[in-house]
Design a protein around this motif. Sequence first.
Motif: not given
Length: 635
Positions: A540-561
Amino acid sequence: MSNYSIKHLEEYYQVYRKSIRDPENFWSEIAEEHFMWRKKWDNVLSWDFSKPEIKWFEGAKLNITENCIDRHLATKGEKTAILFEPNSPDEAAQHITYRRLYERVNQLANVLKDHGIEKGDRVCIYLPMIPELAISLLACARIGAVHSVVFAGFSSNALSTRINDSDCKMVITSDGSYRGAKTIDLKGIVDVALDECPSIKDVLVVNRINSDITMKEGRDKWLQPLLDAASTECAAEIMDAEDPLFILYTSGSTGMPKGMVHTTAGYMVYTAYTFKNVFQYKENDVYWCTADIGWITGHSYIVYGPLANGATTVMFEGVPSYPDFGRFWEVIAKHKINQFYTAPTAIRALAKQNIDFAETHDLSSLKVLGSVGEPINEEAWHWYNDVIGKKKSPIVDTWWQTETGGIMITPLPYVTPTKPTYATLPFPGIQPALMDENGEEIKGNQVDGRLCIKFPWPSMARTIWGNHQRYKETYFTAFKDKYFTGDGALRDEVGYYRITGRVDDVIIVSGHNLGTAPIEDAINEHPAVSESAVVGFPHDIKGNALYGYVILKETGESRIHDNVRKEINQIITEHIGPIAKLDKIQFTIGLPKTRSGKIMRRILRKIASRDMNNLGDTSTLLNPEVVQEIKDNVL
């Protein structure tokens, strides 16, 4: 003598200046001294980018296979031309000499002729990376048929679309293919495709995996018995310089794939000359490009460029992860590979693995490392340089396209000082220009803009099959009298070029133009990150915002995320500035990719914008299953 092999930087600048000052004489000398012609040209070049119409070596007569095979027989008949390394390391490698290649190409050429294939007819080739694939290209070229290779990972729908677009008369395929531990039913895919292809009269089938397949009476024939009965002699069809050699489809940013048409003489001269210099190939070197011949990289730098130089070129059927992630390094050690050319996608995947996979193999034969397909990020560049090249094998980070036919901007090994993430300098004969939004050329250094080429080069595509208007609109209308590559680039203080990605991957956030490539480079420096892709979504404000799709080397719990999310934005802030921070970061197991390793950002943009209903055809992706996983976890 023309400078066919450039040895040091001063010589590069001399050769480059000559190629720009007097292009016609420059290319004429190279063509005359290093190739076999049935008739010399009447005119080196005529061109008009407004039509566009480009002709090189007008009036010349030749056959590319005489240049790739026949002329080597007297001196290199017993030299290995194609070294085939099968999918399974337990199956013996095959060494096909130039003499044997000559015989096998002629046999297949005779089989094609027996089935009514004539000069100008289109033949679709849908084969795995086995010797018959390279031989099929050359057999078509031998008799003047136009080959259209479709990568053997494409769906039946993608196959039928390409067959119908170019009105092919024949398909050459196999019963199936090996891919790591799996087998793929190629013949079944062809059968489904051909329900929609009225132009196909004959299907020739290679027996690769000994599977039980259905053969349609009157249409399908096993290839081997036909070859066994065919003569090993076949006179080469004399071709005009501008006769089509092949059609190769590249996905359009919209809809229908584009059948790029490459012609004979200019393509031959340019691919041979670039191969010699970009890889500094010497007489007894063993050269390996890991691409599939289904892509332009395989056409130019597995088949035509190497063979025109009398090189030994490796064809690899397998995948980098089978039977384990040491396979590439094992093959390099086994065949004492001197030049190794692969994609950043593969390098990043291998860099994630235990370093022992690379360290346990003797890689000391390597002299040149190459990268192709996309800009290589800094972390991958350093890993490739340090771990694989041991800091003694220069990396040639090559920029080019299906449309260009050959390498356009690249370091020359042992000649050009390299700089990570930079493709460095234009190849001789290539005249790049950076353009601004108003269509003006940006002069000087430390600038960035849209990358165009302002003068023709011999291997450029001449048209899109059956649609010259689309060719003109796609490449020659954005900037007057220039070929527009669709890529952005920056030129540094010494004139080195860095490709910053497709121009449509620029996102305007709060009035700032942000290229996704530098943001992704920053994200990928985080030690936990394996790969990333950044797209814009409406804000709404910036026109566009940035969305990142990220692959981690190892998956961890959400707290680490959550911590990793903060750290990623901190790195972006440090590298680019707070303006480039990501509003949303979604962790994912994979990114949707085309078979050549390009991320399908269109799909990611739609998901980020929550436009889930119109994702288009995802069947030709390398990993279509990833799309659902991303949709299910969208933020």
